[in-house]
Design a protein around this motif. Sequence first.
Motif, PDB file in Angstrom:
ATOM      1  N   TYR A   1       9.147   1.373  11.317  1.00 26.99           N
ATOM      2  CA  TYR A   1       9.000   0.020  10.780  1.00 26.99           C
ATOM      3  C   TYR A   1       7.692   0.007   9.984  1.00 26.99           C
ATOM      4  O   TYR A   1       6.622   0.294  10.523  1.00 26.99           O
ATOM      5  CB  TYR A   1       8.950  -0.991  11.921  1.00 26.99           C
ATOM      6  CG  TYR A   1       8.690  -2.410  11.482  1.00 26.99           C
ATOM      7  CD1 TYR A   1       9.717  -3.204  10.990  1.00 26.99           C
ATOM      8  CD2 TYR A   1       7.406  -2.959  11.560  1.00 26.99           C
ATOM      9  CE1 TYR A   1       9.481  -4.509  10.578  1.00 26.99           C
ATOM     10  CE2 TYR A   1       7.158  -4.259  11.160  1.00 26.99           C
ATOM     11  CZ  TYR A   1       8.192  -5.025  10.670  1.00 26.99           C
ATOM     12  OH  TYR A   1       7.953  -6.315  10.272  1.00 26.99           O
ATOM     13  N   ARG A   2       7.761  -0.326   8.700  1.00 28.20           N
ATOM     14  CA  ARG A   2       6.597  -0.175   7.827  1.00 28.20           C
ATOM     15  C   ARG A   2       5.872  -1.504   7.644  1.00 28.20           C
ATOM     16  O   ARG A   2       6.479  -2.543   7.402  1.00 28.20           O
ATOM     17  CB  ARG A   2       7.024   0.370   6.460  1.00 28.20           C
ATOM     18  CG  ARG A   2       5.863   0.722   5.545  1.00 28.20           C
ATOM     19  CD  ARG A   2       6.365   1.442   4.296  1.00 28.20           C
ATOM     20  NE  ARG A   2       5.244   1.732   3.410  1.00 28.20           N
ATOM     21  CZ  ARG A   2       4.764   0.899   2.504  1.00 28.20           C
ATOM     22  NH1 ARG A   2       5.319  -0.305   2.368  1.00 28.20           N
ATOM     23  NH2 ARG A   2       3.740   1.238   1.734  1.00 28.20           N
ATOM     24  N   ILE A   3       4.531  -1.465   7.769  1.00 27.37           N
ATOM     25  CA  ILE A   3       3.671  -2.626   7.539  1.00 27.37           C
ATOM     26  C   ILE A   3       2.712  -2.284   6.403  1.00 27.37           C
ATOM     27  O   ILE A   3       1.864  -1.399   6.546  1.00 27.37           O
ATOM     28  CB  ILE A   3       2.878  -3.003   8.803  1.00 27.37           C
ATOM     29  CG1 ILE A   3       3.829  -3.334   9.948  1.00 27.37           C
ATOM     30  CG2 ILE A   3       1.954  -4.186   8.526  1.00 27.37           C
ATOM     31  CD1 ILE A   3       3.113  -3.648  11.248  1.00 27.37           C
ATOM     32  N   PRO A   4       2.815  -2.945   5.257  1.00 27.65           N
ATOM     33  CA  PRO A   4       1.916  -2.636   4.129  1.00 27.65           C
ATOM     34  C   PRO A   4       0.545  -3.277   4.323  1.00 27.65           C
ATOM     35  O   PRO A   4       0.421  -4.366   4.875  1.00 27.65           O
ATOM     36  CB  PRO A   4       2.643  -3.245   2.924  1.00 27.65           C
ATOM     37  CG  PRO A   4       3.420  -4.388   3.515  1.00 27.65           C
ATOM     38  CD  PRO A   4       3.824  -3.950   4.903  1.00 27.65           C
ATOM     39  N   GLY A   5      -0.501  -2.593   3.851  1.00 26.93           N
ATOM     40  CA  GLY A   5      -1.851  -3.135   3.939  1.00 26.93           C
ATOM     41  C   GLY A   5      -2.223  -4.027   2.778  1.00 26.93           C
ATOM     42  O   GLY A   5      -3.344  -4.546   2.720  1.00 26.93           O
ATOM     43  N   LYS A   6      -1.304  -4.195   1.827  1.00 26.73           N
ATOM     44  CA  LYS A   6      -1.521  -5.088   0.697  1.00 26.73           C
ATOM     45  C   LYS A   6      -0.335  -6.037   0.559  1.00 26.73           C
ATOM     46  O   LYS A   6       0.789  -5.711   0.933  1.00 26.73           O
ATOM     47  CB  LYS A   6      -1.664  -4.305  -0.611  1.00 26.73           C
ATOM     48  CG  LYS A   6      -2.973  -3.564  -0.777  1.00 26.73           C
ATOM     49  CD  LYS A   6      -3.043  -2.900  -2.149  1.00 26.73           C
ATOM     50  CE  LYS A   6      -4.365  -2.187  -2.370  1.00 26.73           C
ATOM     51  NZ  LYS A   6      -4.427  -1.558  -3.713  1.00 26.73           N
ATOM     52  N   LYS A   7      -0.615  -7.200   0.013  1.00 25.14           N
ATOM     53  CA  LYS A   7       0.437  -8.155  -0.313  1.00 25.14           C
ATOM     54  C   LYS A   7       0.145  -8.699  -1.715  1.00 25.14           C
ATOM     55  O   LYS A   7      -0.965  -9.174  -1.971  1.00 25.14           O
ATOM     56  CB  LYS A   7       0.481  -9.289   0.709  1.00 25.14           C
ATOM     57  CG  LYS A   7       1.624 -10.260   0.464  1.00 25.14           C
ATOM     58  CD  LYS A   7       1.694 -11.322   1.545  1.00 25.14           C
ATOM     59  CE  LYS A   7       2.863 -12.260   1.292  1.00 25.14           C
ATOM     60  NZ  LYS A   7       2.943 -13.330   2.337  1.00 25.14           N
ATOM     61  N   ASP A   8       1.139  -8.583  -2.563  1.00 21.88           N
ATOM     62  CA  ASP A   8       0.951  -8.990  -3.966  1.00 21.88           C
ATOM     63  C   ASP A   8      -0.227  -8.252  -4.583  1.00 21.88           C
ATOM     64  O   ASP A   8      -1.043  -8.815  -5.320  1.00 21.88           O
ATOM     65  CB  ASP A   8       0.750 -10.506  -4.075  1.00 21.88           C
ATOM     66  CG  ASP A   8       1.953 -11.281  -3.568  1.00 21.88           C
ATOM     67  OD1 ASP A   8       3.081 -10.766  -3.695  1.00 21.88           O
ATOM     68  OD2 ASP A   8       1.750 -12.394  -3.030  1.00 21.88           O
ATOM     69  N   ASN A   9      -0.340  -6.974  -4.193  1.00 23.22           N
ATOM     70  CA  ASN A   9      -1.385  -6.073  -4.698  1.00 23.22           C
ATOM     71  C   ASN A   9      -2.797  -6.511  -4.300  1.00 23.22           C
ATOM     72  O   ASN A   9      -3.778  -6.080  -4.905  1.00 23.22           O
ATOM     73  CB  ASN A   9      -1.301  -5.939  -6.224  1.00 23.22           C
ATOM     74  CG  ASN A   9      -1.803  -4.586  -6.682  1.00 23.22           C
ATOM     75  OD1 ASN A   9      -1.672  -3.583  -5.950  1.00 23.22           O
ATOM     76  ND2 ASN A   9      -2.383  -4.522  -7.866  1.00 23.22           N
TER      77      ASN A   9
END
Length: 787
Positions: free
Chosen positions: A7-15
């Motif tokens: 399950y992937r969690i990105p460290g950025k949102k909308d760059n």
Amino acid sequence: MNNQCYYRIPGKKDNIRLASRVLEEMLQQAVANGERYIEVDAFGQHGLGGRLWKAGDDPVYLKITGQGGQRVGAMGFANTFIEIMGPSSDDLGWLNAGAEIVAHGHAGNGVANAMAQGKIFIAGNIGSRGMTMTKHNPRFSPPEMWVLGSAGDYFGEFMAGGIAVVCGLGPQNPDNVLGYRPLVGMVGGQVYFRGSHQGYSTADAKLTPITDRNWHWLQDNLKIFLERIGKPELLPQLSVRKDWQLLAARPPRKKEKTSALRPMAVFRSEVWDKELGAGGLIGDLTTLDRSPVPVITTGELRRYVPVWENKKYLAPCQASCPTGIPVQQRWALIREGRLDEAVELALSYTPFPASVCGYLCPNLCMAACTRQEAGMQPVDVSLLGQASIKASIPPLAEKSGEKTAIVGGGPAGLSAAWQLVLQGHQPVVYDTEKELGGKMAAVIPASRIPKEVLVTELDRIREVVEQVNLSQSLNKKEVQQLRDDYDFVILAAGAWKPRTLPVPGRQRLVPALDFLAQAAVGDIQPGKRIVVIGAGNVGCDVATEAHRLGAGDITLIDVQQPASFGKERSDAEAVGAKFRWPCFTREITAEGVVLQSGELLPADTVVVSIGDAPDTAFLPDDINTASGFVTVNDIYQTSDERVFAVGDLVKPGLLTDAIGSGRKAAAAINTLIAGKTPAPEGRRMIDKSRISLAYFDRRLTGFADTDQCSRECASCGTCRDCGICVAICPRAAISRQETDDETGYAYVVDGERCIGCGFCAGACPCGIWCLVGNEPLEGEFSYPRGS
């Protein structure tokens, strides 16, 4: 880990980089949602992978790509496995409490700082102050840190436990794989290392030969380390025994002297007094004794003294039992192998130890059990209660000839009669029913207690209480005559007059006690739908009996949150009973109950269960009442000093309340017969904070038998004679001495040795020791309390 679907969690949102707090919350929420394989694409966020407690005991696998920030795996739990796919920043595994962490690259400063459990594998070098202030709880495996390369400066500073392994492959400084000033202040643990070094703190650490056992451990775990970092091919290169060295902490007494400071006592005698003479600077002005007061004082100079307060306070279980049964004393007898005595002890307090303690009581003693303060299961007294069915009648005192009339053959009256017989007096019981037992025999459902248990205990009572007059309905004049004929009278007629509702159609209501009595003999059919007005425990009994008789739609209503609890509530819920509140009744019709809101609750039968009141018409006029109940003092004495009242006639309550009031009234009469002044029982309950539960197994979720219960009882307020206080006292100031009292021993403090440290009070499992302020005895200055 790499073959799983993550399950992937990105460290950025909308760059835009997410804040560390936000990313950690997303990680915690993913775990709470059931995700166990998680990949975080980090951009320097701190604190990832720590405290993943929401997974319970499930393992959580966390992969960190990108660049993790500081404190990855900080305060990690034993369920957590973290793999960092590149280098790591500072404080990796800070305060680690069990997590396994792999870093596929170099790591910054403070790796494994203050780590207590778990393992950290580094595929490169580490910065300064790695493996500092670590610790090791001997109940668990020691913490481990493995470094493929070398350590930075101040490595192992104040290391207090655990194992560090420095392999020396690709080191930062080939001439010094341990860094500058390693192992300063080291007091525990081991360091395996390979390669050159430029010294270490010889005052704190020493080289130790690598034994065969050490080498086998290193070989086995090297394989694991190299597999974790993906470099198993390095094993042959790292498996040359002569390349490795082992450092261990020096024992305290063998540490090298690092200071040439002169002790104060030597300075005083050799310099100060030698130069200035006795008395120092003011020696010519005073003759006061200037001998130094010791820093750690004993005797009269202690600020606090320990006091052995054995049996001074009641255990919470006994203090909460209205009957007054010394529960903890029964468990103590079982620990001593005296099961029969433990079973029979209850008969000194109640004639119903099996019926009530084993089946009918909501177990107030268990609700008060100190173990629950630590989230542990209370000791199961019902096992001991059920075993009491085989109890033998205790010895009876010699007959005194004193007679007491008891009006009422329910639990309160029979309890008083039982106690009076044990004390050698002659009770005579009068009851309006055809059978003894009151509500216990007449209305309590058979599902709550096996019939043979209650019959056995009633037969035991009849064997002891010789004079019982049944079907005797006494009026005011006849009760007045009892006062003239007997030395004392105990009123225990109970509360049988049902309270009802002043609403239209109330004649359709069936009183709860009538319903239960008829249900017991099969004289009532509730139909398929029943509404019970009043959702207390009696209402719950009505619900379970109605279900037994065929009702399928059962509703209990109340004007407030229902007061029902314990087995009665759970049994009602188990048969599908519905609870509704607040509900206010407007009318009872042939269709059911009409609420004030206009809603109709359909019912074939409507039962009212809002309590019962005593019928006081039989009482002489000079017996005072208030709000329909007889008024009594602390010893259950009425306005007539020779007349006592107990049970529901005085105050509605549990069966145990009724039994306890009967016992206390009988005790007061016995005291009066002896020519003394009775007084209420006065011991207070012990403060639960004094009890130490660290000695008991928190994982225990059930009790197999009475032996296990006895071992798990904390014995609050009563010494278990374990000797922990003697063992833990740093000054050997406590000793066990034989005594002539019923206990047979006492723990005594030597005031000349005791320093008032309080170790005994802190370690005592039972809360017996109390640390009190040091106050001299009145009129003199001598050894204080506890000495």
